[in-house]
Write a protein that holds these residues in place. Structure first.
Motif, PDB file in Angstrom:
ATOM      1  N   SER A  54       2.901  -0.889  -2.606  1.00  0.00           N
ATOM      2  CA  SER A  54       1.719  -1.751  -2.436  1.00  0.00           C
ATOM      3  C   SER A  54       0.456  -0.962  -2.721  1.00  0.00           C
ATOM      4  CB  SER A  54       1.659  -2.316  -1.009  1.00  0.00           C
ATOM      5  OG  SER A  54       1.523  -1.266  -0.061  1.00  0.00           O
ATOM      6  N   ASP A 102       9.057   4.482  -0.659  1.00  0.00           N
ATOM      7  CA  ASP A 102       8.357   3.650   0.317  1.00  0.00           C
ATOM      8  C   ASP A 102       9.342   3.191   1.366  1.00  0.00           C
ATOM      9  OD1 ASP A 102       6.531   1.566   1.505  1.00  0.00           O
ATOM     10  OD2 ASP A 102       5.361   1.999  -0.289  1.00  0.00           O
ATOM     11  N   GLN A 150       8.853  -0.049   2.537  1.00  0.00           N
ATOM     12  CA  GLN A 150       8.821  -1.505   2.348  1.00  0.00           C
ATOM     13  C   GLN A 150       9.856  -1.890   1.283  1.00  0.00           C
ATOM     14  OE1 GLN A 150       4.607  -3.229   2.616  1.00  0.00           O
ATOM     15  NE2 GLN A 150       4.213  -1.162   1.858  1.00  0.00           N
ATOM     16  N   LYS A 151      11.076  -2.148   1.732  1.00  0.00           N
ATOM     17  CA  LYS A 151      12.200  -2.321   0.810  1.00  0.00           C
ATOM     18  C   LYS A 151      12.007  -3.492  -0.144  1.00  0.00           C
ATOM     19  CE  LYS A 151      17.270  -2.535   0.870  1.00  0.00           C
ATOM     20  NZ  LYS A 151      17.510  -3.766   0.119  1.00  0.00           N
ATOM     21  N   ASP A 152      11.678  -4.658   0.383  1.00  0.00           N
ATOM     22  CA  ASP A 152      11.564  -5.848  -0.476  1.00  0.00           C
ATOM     23  C   ASP A 152      10.480  -5.672  -1.534  1.00  0.00           C
ATOM     24  OD1 ASP A 152      13.592  -6.972   0.957  1.00  0.00           O
ATOM     25  OD2 ASP A 152      12.313  -8.289   2.163  1.00  0.00           O
ATOM     26  N   LYS A 153       9.296  -5.219  -1.104  1.00  0.00           N
ATOM     27  CA  LYS A 153       8.193  -5.030  -2.048  1.00  0.00           C
ATOM     28  C   LYS A 153       8.506  -3.910  -3.038  1.00  0.00           C
ATOM     29  CE  LYS A 153       4.402  -6.673   0.905  1.00  0.00           C
ATOM     30  NZ  LYS A 153       3.124  -6.289   1.571  1.00  0.00           N
TER      31      LYS A 153
END
Length: 259
Positions: free
Chosen positions: A15, A36, A38-41
């Motif tokens: 992000s 990161d 934030q796995k999905d992003k």
């Protein structure tokens, strides 16, 4: 340094500034690994740019080691590292509670967490990436690699409540020149960007009037910085072979007030 065909690792690449930099590197032909939590992003951006997502906690040696191992297995030894992973908070050194007048101080374990993520986590990735770069032959330019760190104008203009954040980012500035000197004989460069007030997910979640007021406080241009503007400077630091050991503000000439 010609970015095309090289492997790059971007921490905090899911992000904000990191995502913009990952996209910019991929647009110039780099193979990009995103570190990161934030796995999905992170997976979505990696799929978008044809890269690899690695779930990495920069406070953990084991996690960072696993991330580099996965990235190198998939894409090859990185020649580029951009450190964008970081966090912040707002707590005074000591304060008096409005409710009952009781006095409290900054929780030391919270201070340590900010330092561990922003400063130690950055250096952890630098040291491990540098060791990997040392193991490969230099490019035609004589370079083995280039690194870019993310500090903040708060390192120089820390506001009320930013003591841990400012200290962590000042530490990133402080390590830049010594690391550049440490690695100079082996053709590895490192620079640091000090962003001002940028359009990041955290900031853009604030009420619009707050965002507008922050933008208006910038001398020129009177708006928040855009992640792609950070990415452009990061790319210049990577591509320009004479850019080394520098700490550069990117802030529209803002100097932060105490609060």
């Amino acid at each position: 340094m010609d970015i095309k065909g090289l492997t790059a690792v971007v921490t905090g690449g899911a992000s904000g500034l990191g995502a913009a930099t990952a996209r910019a590197l991929a647009a110039r032909g780099a193979k990009v690994a995103i570190f990161d939590l934030q796995k999905d992003k992170g997976e979505a951006i990696a799929a978008e740019i044809g890269g690899v997502f690695c779930a990495v906690d920069v406070t953990s040696d084991e996690s960072v080691d696993a991330g580099f191992a996965r990235a190198r297995e998939a894409l090859g030894q990185e020649r580029i590292l951009v450190n964008c992973a970081g966090t912040g908070n707002a707590i005074k050194t000591a304060s008096r509670a409005r409710e009952d007048g009781s006095i409290r101080h900054y929780p030391i374990e919270v201070f340590d967490r900010i330092i561990q993520i922003n400063l130690v986590g950055t250096f952890r990735c630098i040291a491990k990436s540098a060791a990997g770069m040392l193991a490969v032959e230099p490019l035609e330019s004589g370079e083995r690699g280039a690194m870019v760190n993310t500090a903040s104008v708060a390192a120089e203009d820390g506001q009320i409540g930013q003591v841990a954040y400012s200290a962590s980012k000042a530490g990133v500035i402080g390590l830049t020149l010594p690391v550049a000197r440490d690695l100079s004989n082996d053709g590895i460069r490192i620079n640091t960007i000090l962003p001002g007030i940028f359009e990041t997910p955290l900031l853009m979640g604030q009420p619009q009037h707050v965002v507008d007021a922050l933008g208006a406080s910038v001398p020129f241009p009177k708006r928040l910085g855009r992640p792609d503007e950070y990415a452009r400077l990061a790319i210049e630091m990577i591509e320009n072979p004479y850019f080394n050991g520098e700490d550069v503000r990117l802030d529209g000439a803002i100097r932060m007030a105490p609060r």
